[in-house]
Design an enzyme around this catalytic site. Structure first.
Site, PDB file in Angstrom:
ATOM      1  N   HIS A  42       0.832  -1.219   0.000  1.00 61.85           N
ATOM      2  CA  HIS A  42       0.000   0.000   0.000  1.00 61.85           C
ATOM      3  C   HIS A  42       0.860   1.260   0.000  1.00 61.85           C
ATOM      4  O   HIS A  42       0.421   2.305   0.462  1.00 61.85           O
ATOM      5  CB  HIS A  42      -0.947   0.035   1.207  1.00 61.85           C
ATOM      6  CG  HIS A  42      -1.640  -1.267   1.466  1.00 61.85           C
ATOM      7  ND1 HIS A  42      -2.845  -1.609   0.909  1.00 61.85           N
ATOM      8  CD2 HIS A  42      -1.254  -2.355   2.201  1.00 61.85           C
ATOM      9  CE1 HIS A  42      -3.196  -2.818   1.303  1.00 61.85           C
ATOM     10  NE2 HIS A  42      -2.236  -3.305   2.080  1.00 61.85           N
ATOM     11  N   SER A  83      14.581  22.402 -15.529  1.00 60.30           N
ATOM     12  CA  SER A  83      13.383  23.221 -15.735  1.00 60.30           C
ATOM     13  C   SER A  83      13.816  24.538 -16.355  1.00 60.30           C
ATOM     14  O   SER A  83      14.894  25.052 -16.053  1.00 60.30           O
ATOM     15  CB  SER A  83      12.709  23.464 -14.393  1.00 60.30           C
ATOM     16  OG  SER A  83      11.930  24.645 -14.444  1.00 60.30           O
ATOM     17  N   LYS A 108      16.093  22.517 -10.499  1.00 57.56           N
ATOM     18  CA  LYS A 108      15.402  21.263 -10.791  1.00 57.56           C
ATOM     19  C   LYS A 108      16.243  20.272 -11.594  1.00 57.56           C
ATOM     20  O   LYS A 108      16.986  20.635 -12.484  1.00 57.56           O
ATOM     21  CB  LYS A 108      14.126  21.539 -11.600  1.00 57.56           C
ATOM     22  CG  LYS A 108      13.073  22.237 -10.788  1.00 57.56           C
ATOM     23  CD  LYS A 108      12.319  21.284  -9.910  1.00 57.56           C
ATOM     24  CE  LYS A 108      11.150  20.729 -10.706  1.00 57.56           C
ATOM     25  NZ  LYS A 108      10.209  20.052  -9.860  1.00 57.56           N
ATOM     26  N   GLU A 120       9.218   9.568 -16.514  1.00 61.58           N
ATOM     27  CA  GLU A 120       7.877  10.109 -16.751  1.00 61.58           C
ATOM     28  C   GLU A 120       7.429   9.869 -18.188  1.00 61.58           C
ATOM     29  O   GLU A 120       6.261   9.578 -18.460  1.00 61.58           O
ATOM     30  CB  GLU A 120       7.858  11.605 -16.447  1.00 61.58           C
ATOM     31  CG  GLU A 120       8.026  11.901 -14.969  1.00 61.58           C
ATOM     32  CD  GLU A 120       8.150  13.391 -14.710  1.00 61.58           C
ATOM     33  OE1 GLU A 120       7.222  13.971 -14.165  1.00 61.58           O
ATOM     34  OE2 GLU A 120       9.189  13.985 -15.077  1.00 61.58           O
TER      35      GLU A 120
END
Ligand code: ARG
Length: 459
Positions: free
Chosen positions: A155, A276, A282, A289
């Site tokens: 979980h 970024s 970043k 992704e």
């Protein structure tokens, strides 16, 4: 040049030509199309349908067309409709009207089906290889990081300590099913439809089994109508791709999590990350992704092909042309993602201290303590209750079990002592307790490593 012009007084409209052409994407089938034509010509000669001289000229012509196409000289005119006509038209430029004889006892229906079988078998082989490379990356990482412990999750809540290698090998064996599925697709595709002609077979005395043998295909279809309209092998390829993408997407999700400061379990090298445009600090796991995002395309393609075939009456219908972009995209995306995933996995750098700190979170060992009490004779239900009490007591006092005094512990159970707690609340000790087959203990993981290496050795 159209193959079917005789019956028509007028040409198709510009719109119809653009709407119906497939050459712009089925040109990638040219080597399979030419191989199929060569095998067909040889069979026609063996059956006495073409003379030796005719066959010789056609084969030399086809070879020369293949060299042109390999150099990138593939005609583009949409009037040619598809790759089959493009090959024949180029052949005509080389050997004249004799080119028309290649199509004796053949239809584009069995021709395109054959091309797709040959392409599909190669595609599945290539995907299987790419899966193997990714498995190799996982095994190398597991071997290089054999002693690191980390929290295992259920979980997405910390559950019990596991070896990092155990977690990585879970992917190895998951991917092994993908390798098996792609091997299955190779077998499903290795059946020749050539000889089915349009749908009913031919009036010429064909020997389809010999054409199949020539192409390295071990079997032919039993029924010509099934032969020209079956696309099950492509559905299987699309499903195998979708399943592999689901696996890669799960992996990507974990990589995204692991590389956040919140988890901080791993770093990705600059080679597979991006920054970024506005936030200078970043470093994003874009490779993961993008893989996760692209899975959607491949799942959609599987549904698309199922929908294309579901309403088709026997035998060939032009709807089947829609199989191509569908399977090409499934293949291209899955292959690219497998390659990217290999680079991503190989590049992962583990933050040992973070992993071990997280794995040492004492509640992860609660089950082990309950097992210990049960081994000491307490029924497991009671042992579960004792440890529940320990967890509650620690929560209330803000102490960890190793900080409790002998007195505090004996209040909870006479079996609990500071020595027991020191031994049990240790992540390495915890994984060491689990050495039966498939478990996370070092000996079990060693056995998994051995088995994984054997899998890769077999190829
Ligand atoms: N481009 C077609 C396809 O991919 C080739 C077969 C065309 N056959 C026909 N009867 N129009 O399916």
């Amino acid at each position: 040049m159209r193959q079917w012009g005789g019956r028509f007084a007028q040409s198709p409209s510009e719109m119809m030509l653009s709407f119906s052409e497939s050459l712009s994407y089925d040109k990638r089938l040219f080597s399979y199309d030419i191989a199929g034509s060569m095998a067909h010509v040889k069979m026609l000669e063996r059956q006495g349908i073409l003379s030796g001289e005719e066959a010789g000229t056609l084969l030399a012509g086809l070879k020369s067309v293949r060299s042109d196409f390999e150099r990138g000289e593939i005609p583009q005119e949409k009037e040619l409709e598809d790759i089959h006509t493009a090959v024949e038209s180029s052949l005509r430029a080389k050997v004249g009207d004799l080119a028309g004889k290649v199509h004796t006892a053949r239809s584009r229906n069995d021709q395109v089906a054959l091309d797709m079988h040959l392409w599909c078998a190669d595609a599945a082989r290539e995907l299987r290889e790419a899966v193997r490379s990714l498995q190799r990356a996982f095994l190398d990482q597991a071997v290089a990081n054999k002693t690191l412990v980390m929290p295992g999750y259920t979980h997405l809540q910390r559950a019990q300590p596991v070896l990092l290698a155990h977690h990585l090998l879970a992917y190895f064996f998951m991917l092994d099913r993908d390798a098996a599925r792609f091997a299955g697709v190779v077998s499903s595709a290795a059946v020749s439809p050539l000889g089915a002609a349009a749908l009913a077979g031919s009036t010429f005395p064909l020997d389809p089994a010999s054409t199949a043998r020539d192409l390295g295909l071990p079997a032919i279809y039993d029924n010509s109508m099934d032969a020209v309209s079956d696309r099950d092998f492509l559905l299987e390829l699309c499903f195998a791709c979708a399943a592999a993408m689901a696996h890669l997407s799960r992996l990507s999700e974990e990589v995204v999590l692991w590389t956040t400061p919140e988890f901080g379990y791993a770093r990705l090298p600059d080679a597979v990350t991006t920054g970024s445009s506005i936030m200078p600090q970043k470093k994003n796991a874009d490779c993961a992704e993008l893989i996760r995002g692209r899975s959607g395309r491949v799942f959609g393609r599987l549904m698309g092909l199922l929908t294309t075939v579901k309403g088709l009456p026997m035998a060939y219908c032009r709807d089947l042309q829609e199989d191509k972009e569908t399977v090409f995209e499934s293949f291209d995306v899955t292959l690219a993602c497998l390659g990217m995933a290999s680079q991503m996995v190989s590049g992962l750098e583990w933050r040992a201290e973070r992993l071990s700190e997280a794995a040492s979170d004492w509640p992860l060992m609660a089950t082990d303590v309950a097992d210990f009490l049960a081994r000491s004779g307490l029924p497991f239900r009671d042992a579960h209750k004792v440890v529940g009490g320990l967890v509650r007591y620690c929560g209330e006092t803000g102490k960890s079990p190793t900080e409790l005094s002998a007195g505090e512990l004996s209040q909870l159970s006479p079996l609990l002592t500071p020595e027991v707690c020191a031994e049990m609340f240790d992540a390495k000790h915890s994984v060491g307790l689990r050495n039966h087959p498939m478990a996370t203990g070092p000996a079990s993981v060693e056995a998994q490593v051995k088995k994984a290496a054997e899998v890769l050795d077999r190829g």
